[in-house]
Design a protein around this motif. Sequence first.
Motif, PDB file in Angstrom:
ATOM      1  N   GLY A  89       2.965  -7.121  -6.575  1.00  0.00           N
ATOM      2  CA  GLY A  89       1.547  -7.437  -6.500  1.00  0.00           C
ATOM      3  C   GLY A  89       0.947  -6.815  -5.260  1.00  0.00           C
ATOM      4  N   GLY A  90      -0.339  -7.031  -5.068  1.00  0.00           N
ATOM      5  CA  GLY A  90      -1.049  -6.367  -3.986  1.00  0.00           C
ATOM      6  C   GLY A  90      -0.918  -7.028  -2.620  1.00  0.00           C
ATOM      7  N   GLU A  91      -0.292  -8.221  -2.554  1.00  0.00           N
ATOM      8  CA  GLU A  91      -0.311  -8.969  -1.287  1.00  0.00           C
ATOM      9  C   GLU A  91       0.405  -8.238  -0.148  1.00  0.00           C
ATOM     10  OE1 GLU A  91       0.310 -10.296  -4.223  1.00  0.00           O
ATOM     11  OE2 GLU A  91      -1.276 -11.804  -4.470  1.00  0.00           O
ATOM     12  N   VAL A  92       1.615  -7.758  -0.405  1.00  0.00           N
ATOM     13  CA  VAL A  92       2.366  -7.074   0.659  1.00  0.00           C
ATOM     14  C   VAL A  92       1.671  -5.769   1.054  1.00  0.00           C
ATOM     15  CG1 VAL A  92       4.540  -5.895   1.181  1.00  0.00           C
ATOM     16  CG2 VAL A  92       4.571  -8.183   0.190  1.00  0.00           C
ATOM     17  N   ALA A  93       1.120  -5.065   0.075  1.00  0.00           N
ATOM     18  CA  ALA A  93       0.359  -3.844   0.383  1.00  0.00           C
ATOM     19  C   ALA A  93      -0.848  -4.189   1.254  1.00  0.00           C
ATOM     20  CB  ALA A  93      -0.081  -3.165  -0.907  1.00  0.00           C
ATOM     21  N   ALA A  94      -1.522  -5.310   0.971  1.00  0.00           N
ATOM     22  CA  ALA A  94      -2.661  -5.722   1.801  1.00  0.00           C
ATOM     23  C   ALA A  94      -2.202  -6.026   3.221  1.00  0.00           C
ATOM     24  CB  ALA A  94      -3.353  -6.935   1.181  1.00  0.00           C
ATOM     25  N   LEU A  95      -1.067  -6.695   3.377  1.00  0.00           N
ATOM     26  CA  LEU A  95      -0.543  -6.993   4.727  1.00  0.00           C
ATOM     27  C   LEU A  95      -0.293  -5.704   5.496  1.00  0.00           C
ATOM     28  CD1 LEU A  95       2.024  -9.874   4.113  1.00  0.00           C
ATOM     29  CD2 LEU A  95      -0.109 -10.035   5.408  1.00  0.00           C
ATOM     30  N   VAL A  96       0.301  -4.721   4.834  1.00  0.00           N
ATOM     31  CA  VAL A  96       0.569  -3.424   5.480  1.00  0.00           C
ATOM     32  C   VAL A  96      -0.745  -2.791   5.940  1.00  0.00           C
ATOM     33  CG1 VAL A  96       1.332  -1.059   5.035  1.00  0.00           C
ATOM     34  CG2 VAL A  96       2.741  -2.993   4.289  1.00  0.00           C
ATOM     35  N   MET A  97      -1.716  -2.750   5.039  1.00  0.00           N
ATOM     36  CA  MET A  97      -2.999  -2.117   5.392  1.00  0.00           C
ATOM     37  C   MET A  97      -3.692  -2.885   6.512  1.00  0.00           C
ATOM     38  SD  MET A  97      -4.504  -0.748   1.766  1.00  0.00           S
ATOM     39  CE  MET A  97      -3.733  -1.674   0.468  1.00  0.00           C
ATOM     40  N   ILE A  98      -3.650  -4.224   6.458  1.00  0.00           N
ATOM     41  CA  ILE A  98      -4.320  -5.038   7.474  1.00  0.00           C
ATOM     42  C   ILE A  98      -3.696  -4.797   8.853  1.00  0.00           C
ATOM     43  CG2 ILE A  98      -4.627  -7.430   8.265  1.00  0.00           C
ATOM     44  CD1 ILE A  98      -5.054  -8.120   5.213  1.00  0.00           C
ATOM     45  N   GLU A  99      -2.372  -4.673   8.912  1.00  0.00           N
ATOM     46  CA  GLU A  99      -1.747  -4.398  10.213  1.00  0.00           C
ATOM     47  C   GLU A  99      -2.152  -3.029  10.735  1.00  0.00           C
ATOM     48  OE1 GLU A  99       2.058  -5.973  11.215  1.00  0.00           O
ATOM     49  OE2 GLU A  99       2.738  -4.061  11.997  1.00  0.00           O
ATOM     50  N   ALA A 100      -2.130  -2.026   9.851  1.00  0.00           N
ATOM     51  CA  ALA A 100      -2.488  -0.660  10.273  1.00  0.00           C
ATOM     52  C   ALA A 100      -3.947  -0.583  10.728  1.00  0.00           C
ATOM     53  CB  ALA A 100      -2.238   0.320   9.126  1.00  0.00           C
ATOM     54  N   ILE A 101      -4.829  -1.326  10.075  1.00  0.00           N
ATOM     55  CA  ILE A 101      -6.265  -1.293  10.398  1.00  0.00           C
ATOM     56  C   ILE A 101      -6.554  -2.085  11.666  1.00  0.00           C
ATOM     57  CG2 ILE A 101      -8.550  -2.078   9.637  1.00  0.00           C
ATOM     58  CD1 ILE A 101      -7.375  -1.703   6.682  1.00  0.00           C
ATOM     59  N   THR A 102      -6.075  -3.336  11.720  1.00  0.00           N
ATOM     60  CA  THR A 102      -6.522  -4.229  12.802  1.00  0.00           C
ATOM     61  C   THR A 102      -5.936  -3.835  14.158  1.00  0.00           C
ATOM     62  OG1 THR A 102      -4.783  -5.847  12.297  1.00  0.00           O
ATOM     63  CG2 THR A 102      -6.937  -6.163  11.258  1.00  0.00           C
ATOM     64  N   ARG A 103      -4.769  -3.173  14.175  1.00  0.00           N
ATOM     65  CA  ARG A 103      -4.209  -2.769  15.466  1.00  0.00           C
ATOM     66  C   ARG A 103      -5.060  -1.686  16.121  1.00  0.00           C
ATOM     67  NH1 ARG A 103      -1.311   1.628  15.656  1.00  0.00           N
ATOM     68  NH2 ARG A 103       0.135   0.931  17.256  1.00  0.00           N
ATOM     69  N   LEU A 104      -5.985  -1.080  15.372  1.00  0.00           N
ATOM     70  CA  LEU A 104      -6.880  -0.063  15.938  1.00  0.00           C
ATOM     71  C   LEU A 104      -8.127  -0.687  16.561  1.00  0.00           C
ATOM     72  CD1 LEU A 104      -6.668   2.561  13.039  1.00  0.00           C
ATOM     73  CD2 LEU A 104      -5.412   2.539  15.214  1.00  0.00           C
ATOM     74  N   ILE A 105      -8.325  -1.989  16.372  1.00  0.00           N
ATOM     75  CA  ILE A 105      -9.518  -2.655  16.917  1.00  0.00           C
ATOM     76  C   ILE A 105      -9.286  -2.964  18.384  1.00  0.00           C
ATOM     77  CG2 ILE A 105     -10.917  -4.752  16.770  1.00  0.00           C
ATOM     78  CD1 ILE A 105     -10.279  -4.751  13.747  1.00  0.00           C
TER      79      ILE A 105
END
Length: 232
Positions: free
Chosen positions: A145-161
């Motif tokens: 499902g999409g949950e683990v993929a969302a976690l991966v994307m969220i980590e990659a995105i938010t660490r840039l903030i």
Amino acid sequence: MRIDIISVFPDYLSPLNLSLIGKAWGKGLLDFRVHDLRDWATDRHKTVDDTPYGGGAGMVMRPDVWGSALDSVLNAPQGPPQLIFPTPSGHLFTQRAAEQLAQSEHLIFACGRYEGIDSRVADHYKSQSNVSVQEYSIGDYVLNGGEVAALVMIEAITRLIPGVIGNPESLVEESHNSEGLLEYPVFTKPAQWRGLEVPEILLSGNHAKIAAWRAAQAGALTAQRRPDLITN
Ligand code: JBZ
């Protein structure tokens, strides 16, 4: 940044409470809202899926339930959101995609299960001017499902903030280094371990020679393991 995540397994997103992302949430830099899709189901069994038109294996997630859920989180006051569908048929999620999404004030992740979400859902929101829609895959392997993929994307995105990562230097020197190559190998004490030595050059104190050695190592490792990263 506000991040809404809709899933039939909201507990799958509990790692967001941990580590640097959890701390940034505590500091108010990130505002996660995890929603259970079944809250928008209308029958007493809280049904979210049905059999596929045209036949075939498995179940497909219903567009009406997803439409109600997405309309409700799109009504948040954050300004124009970006709606992301993790899907194996999406564009490949890359560091460039993470950099683009990190500029947004509001992301919404629609996490599918089973054989996926009725295709009309993404099509419908793509036709709306108040939201930008993207379909992304994190890579060529099978997930449930999409949950683990969302976690991966969220980590990659938010660490840039700014402020999410304590030491912003770790933003630039990473395994995809500033040259777009794999990172050079790293070593720490002890200098001898199980018969293995640290490369002598790293003990020399000659910073110019060390930099040249690391660049050569990065180039050789990339050529061997990830020739697709070498542009020329
Ligand atoms: C992804 C049905 O939902 C899914 C299933 C598999 C899957 C995703 C969503 S996203 N695989 C990937 O990025 O590889």
